[in-house]
Motif scaffolding. Structure first.
Motif, PDB file in Angstrom:
ATOM      1  N   HIS A  46       0.850  -1.066  -0.134  1.00 31.92           N
ATOM      2  CA  HIS A  46       0.075  -0.083   0.112  1.00 31.92           C
ATOM      3  C   HIS A  46       1.030   1.142   0.103  1.00 31.92           C
ATOM      4  O   HIS A  46       1.726   1.259   0.656  1.00 31.92           O
ATOM      5  CB  HIS A  46      -0.997   0.047   1.366  1.00 31.92           C
ATOM      6  N   ASP A  47       0.584   2.363  -0.793  1.00 35.88           N
ATOM      7  CA  ASP A  47       1.401   3.660  -0.807  1.00 35.88           C
ATOM      8  C   ASP A  47       0.455   4.517  -0.346  1.00 35.88           C
ATOM      9  O   ASP A  47       0.797   5.639  -0.155  1.00 35.88           O
ATOM     10  CB  ASP A  47       1.601   4.175  -2.273  1.00 35.88           C
ATOM     11  N   PHE A  48      -0.444   4.030   0.685  1.00 40.60           N
ATOM     12  CA  PHE A  48      -1.239   4.980   1.700  1.00 40.60           C
ATOM     13  C   PHE A  48      -1.621   4.358   2.888  1.00 40.60           C
ATOM     14  O   PHE A  48      -1.413   3.021   2.969  1.00 40.60           O
ATOM     15  CB  PHE A  48      -2.369   5.410   0.608  1.00 40.60           C
ATOM     16  N   PRO A  49      -2.005   5.118   4.018  1.00 39.65           N
ATOM     17  CA  PRO A  49      -2.260   4.496   5.074  1.00 39.65           C
ATOM     18  C   PRO A  49      -3.601   3.522   5.039  1.00 39.65           C
ATOM     19  O   PRO A  49      -4.535   3.903   4.382  1.00 39.65           O
ATOM     20  CB  PRO A  49      -2.709   5.592   6.027  1.00 39.65           C
ATOM     21  N   ALA A  50      -3.600   2.365   5.588  1.00 44.56           N
ATOM     22  CA  ALA A  50      -4.699   1.425   5.817  1.00 44.56           C
ATOM     23  C   ALA A  50      -4.723   0.756   7.040  1.00 44.56           C
ATOM     24  O   ALA A  50      -3.557   0.247   7.605  1.00 44.56           O
ATOM     25  CB  ALA A  50      -4.488   0.387   4.592  1.00 44.56           C
ATOM     26  N   LEU A  51      -5.654   0.409   7.575  1.00 48.11           N
ATOM     27  CA  LEU A  51      -5.767  -0.345   8.789  1.00 48.11           C
ATOM     28  C   LEU A  51      -7.069  -1.431   8.581  1.00 48.11           C
ATOM     29  O   LEU A  51      -7.995  -1.307   7.792  1.00 48.11           O
ATOM     30  CB  LEU A  51      -6.077   0.488  10.081  1.00 48.11           C
ATOM     31  N   TRP A  52      -7.010  -2.444   9.541  1.00 50.81           N
ATOM     32  CA  TRP A  52      -8.099  -3.689   9.393  1.00 50.81           C
ATOM     33  C   TRP A  52      -8.596  -3.790  10.840  1.00 50.81           C
ATOM     34  O   TRP A  52      -7.595  -4.002  11.653  1.00 50.81           O
ATOM     35  CB  TRP A  52      -7.463  -5.002   8.756  1.00 50.81           C
ATOM     36  N   TYR A  53      -9.720  -3.319  11.345  1.00 53.65           N
ATOM     37  CA  TYR A  53     -10.557  -3.469  12.516  1.00 53.65           C
ATOM     38  C   TYR A  53     -11.246  -4.705  12.626  1.00 53.65           C
ATOM     39  O   TYR A  53     -11.941  -5.147  11.846  1.00 53.65           O
ATOM     40  CB  TYR A  53     -11.049  -2.363  12.914  1.00 53.65           C
ATOM     41  N   ARG A  54     -11.102  -5.572  13.865  1.00 55.87           N
ATOM     42  CA  ARG A  54     -11.944  -6.740  14.112  1.00 55.87           C
ATOM     43  C   ARG A  54     -12.471  -6.579  15.615  1.00 55.87           C
ATOM     44  O   ARG A  54     -11.584  -6.450  16.411  1.00 55.87           O
ATOM     45  CB  ARG A  54     -11.028  -8.010  14.027  1.00 55.87           C
ATOM     46  N   ARG A  55     -13.716  -6.517  15.633  1.00 52.23           N
ATOM     47  CA  ARG A  55     -14.383  -6.455  17.033  1.00 52.23           C
ATOM     48  C   ARG A  55     -14.064  -7.666  17.724  1.00 52.23           C
ATOM     49  O   ARG A  55     -13.716  -7.455  19.006  1.00 52.23           O
ATOM     50  CB  ARG A  55     -15.897  -6.530  16.817  1.00 52.23           C
ATOM     51  N   GLN A  56     -13.952  -8.848  17.128  1.00 49.30           N
ATOM     52  CA  GLN A  56     -13.533 -10.048  17.731  1.00 49.30           C
ATOM     53  C   GLN A  56     -12.289 -10.650  17.309  1.00 49.30           C
ATOM     54  O   GLN A  56     -12.265 -10.774  15.867  1.00 49.30           O
ATOM     55  CB  GLN A  56     -14.459 -11.031  17.608  1.00 49.30           C
ATOM     56  N   PRO A  57     -11.081 -10.672  17.814  1.00 51.56           N
ATOM     57  CA  PRO A  57     -11.045 -10.568  19.460  1.00 51.56           C
ATOM     58  C   PRO A  57     -10.564  -9.256  19.893  1.00 51.56           C
ATOM     59  O   PRO A  57     -10.097  -9.089  20.973  1.00 51.56           O
ATOM     60  CB  PRO A  57      -9.772 -11.578  19.618  1.00 51.56           C
ATOM     61  N   GLY A  58     -11.121  -8.091  19.148  1.00 53.46           N
ATOM     62  CA  GLY A  58     -10.545  -6.741  19.701  1.00 53.46           C
ATOM     63  C   GLY A  58      -9.364  -6.241  19.470  1.00 53.46           C
ATOM     64  O   GLY A  58      -8.678  -5.905  20.201  1.00 53.46           O
ATOM     65  N   VAL A  59      -9.055  -6.209  17.871  1.00 54.65           N
ATOM     66  CA  VAL A  59      -7.534  -5.804  17.700  1.00 54.65           C
ATOM     67  C   VAL A  59      -7.667  -4.979  16.377  1.00 54.65           C
ATOM     68  O   VAL A  59      -8.954  -4.892  15.754  1.00 54.65           O
ATOM     69  CB  VAL A  59      -6.797  -7.047  17.464  1.00 54.65           C
ATOM     70  N   VAL A  60      -6.732  -4.182  16.204  1.00 56.73           N
ATOM     71  CA  VAL A  60      -6.743  -3.501  14.887  1.00 56.73           C
ATOM     72  C   VAL A  60      -5.276  -3.782  14.227  1.00 56.73           C
ATOM     73  O   VAL A  60      -4.278  -3.656  14.959  1.00 56.73           O
ATOM     74  CB  VAL A  60      -6.749  -1.977  15.255  1.00 56.73           C
TER      75      VAL A  60
END
Length: 293
Positions: A46-60
């Motif tokens: 990725h040449d840009f900021p990105a994130l992946w959020y998961r409610r279970q188990p509570g992580v990003v």
């Protein structure tokens, strides 16, 4: 399905995605996988900021910008949401030509340099509702596109990034102590001078280091050489000129600091898999859908 990035070139055989900047693309995009089907997990950059959020188990998962990402690390769960954005919307250093946005204080977590390109941060149970509400709010603003939706989605994103920076406080501190300000200075020199003859020695002189020491620091922190970054900045500007102007290819080459049009064409083809004329003719507009990321 919403297009959240596009492949603009390949780096050593790995596809490189950038954020689609155009009048119709929102400044922030939220991607959720189809039920039972996780997005493609092939290595990519990725040449840009990105994130992946998961409610279970509570992580990003924080995706390192410019690093080869092993997305298979998050393949086990179908639930979650990806948040992608154009750093320009943050203002300040974010408005500087890429890659100088890396100097923005809220974007330090995206420079972590962890193996596999992913930094996994645990979200305290007390903050999970906040993350749910904020990601949902961004998604609703994008979907409805009411008056002021760009400003509203940016405001929600900023709140998310502030919380992310706090979760990553130790990582951010390490980055500040390990020479990231030097990298910001290097990128600023490249941004200012890419349109002229520019070498490793020139950049080293501008930041007050020996070429050997600078080469070691930049490669260790980014995985690329100073010359790689100079070439990348030139190609970024070349793509913009090819897309937004009718300048001859030779003039585009000159404006990005390459005197020989033939060499420019070879360099462009090597990085993009097509000639500058083919890119201008529309073949460079290939995009990947959310399911392909």
């Amino acid at each position: 399905m919403t297009e959240v990035s596009r492949v603009v070139r390949h780096h050593r055989g790995v596809p490189v995605h950038d954020y689609p900047v155009d009048p119709v693309t929102p400044p922030v995009l939220v991607m959720r996988p189809d039920p039972g089907r996780f997005p493609d997990v092939r290595p990519h950059i990725h040449d840009f900021p990105a994130l992946w959020y998961r409610r279970q188990p509570g992580v990003v998962y924080v995706v390192a910008a410019g690093a080869v990402v092993d997305a298979g690390a998050v393949h086990a769960a179908d639930q979650g949401a990806g948040v992608f954005f154009d750093p320009v919307i943050l203002g300040g250093a974010g408005r500087m030509p890429w890659p100088s946005w890396r100097a923005h204080p809220l974007l330090f977590p995206f420079l972590h340099g962890r193996p596999g390109g992913l930094l996994c941060l645990e979200i305290p149970p007390s903050r999970l509702d906040f993350w749910d509400r904020t990601v949902d709010a961004i998604e609703a603003e994008i979907r409805q596109r009411g008056a002021g939706y760009r400003e509203a989605s940016t405001a929600y994103l900023t709140l998310l990034l502030v919380d992310l920076a706090r979760l990553a406080a130790d990582v951010v501190g390490d980055l500040r102590r390990s020479g990231e300000p030097l990298l910001a200075e290097v990128f600023e020199v490249i941004d200012r001078r890419f349109a002229e003859p520019l070498s490793l020695r020139d950049v080293a002189r501008a930041v007050g280091l020996t070429p050997g020491h600078l080469a070691t620091v930049v490669r260790r922190r980014t995985g690329r050489t100073v010359l790689d970054w100079i070439a990348e900045r030139r190609m970024t500007e070349a793509r913009r000129l090819l897309a937004e102007s009718d300048l001859p290819v030779g003039e585009v080459a000159r404006r990005v600091g390459i005197a020989d049009p033939g060499y420019f064409t070879r360099l462009f083809r090597r990085g993009h898999g097509m000639s500058p004329r083919q890119f201008r003719g529309g073949q460079g507009s290939r995009a990947l859908s959310a399911a392909e990321i």
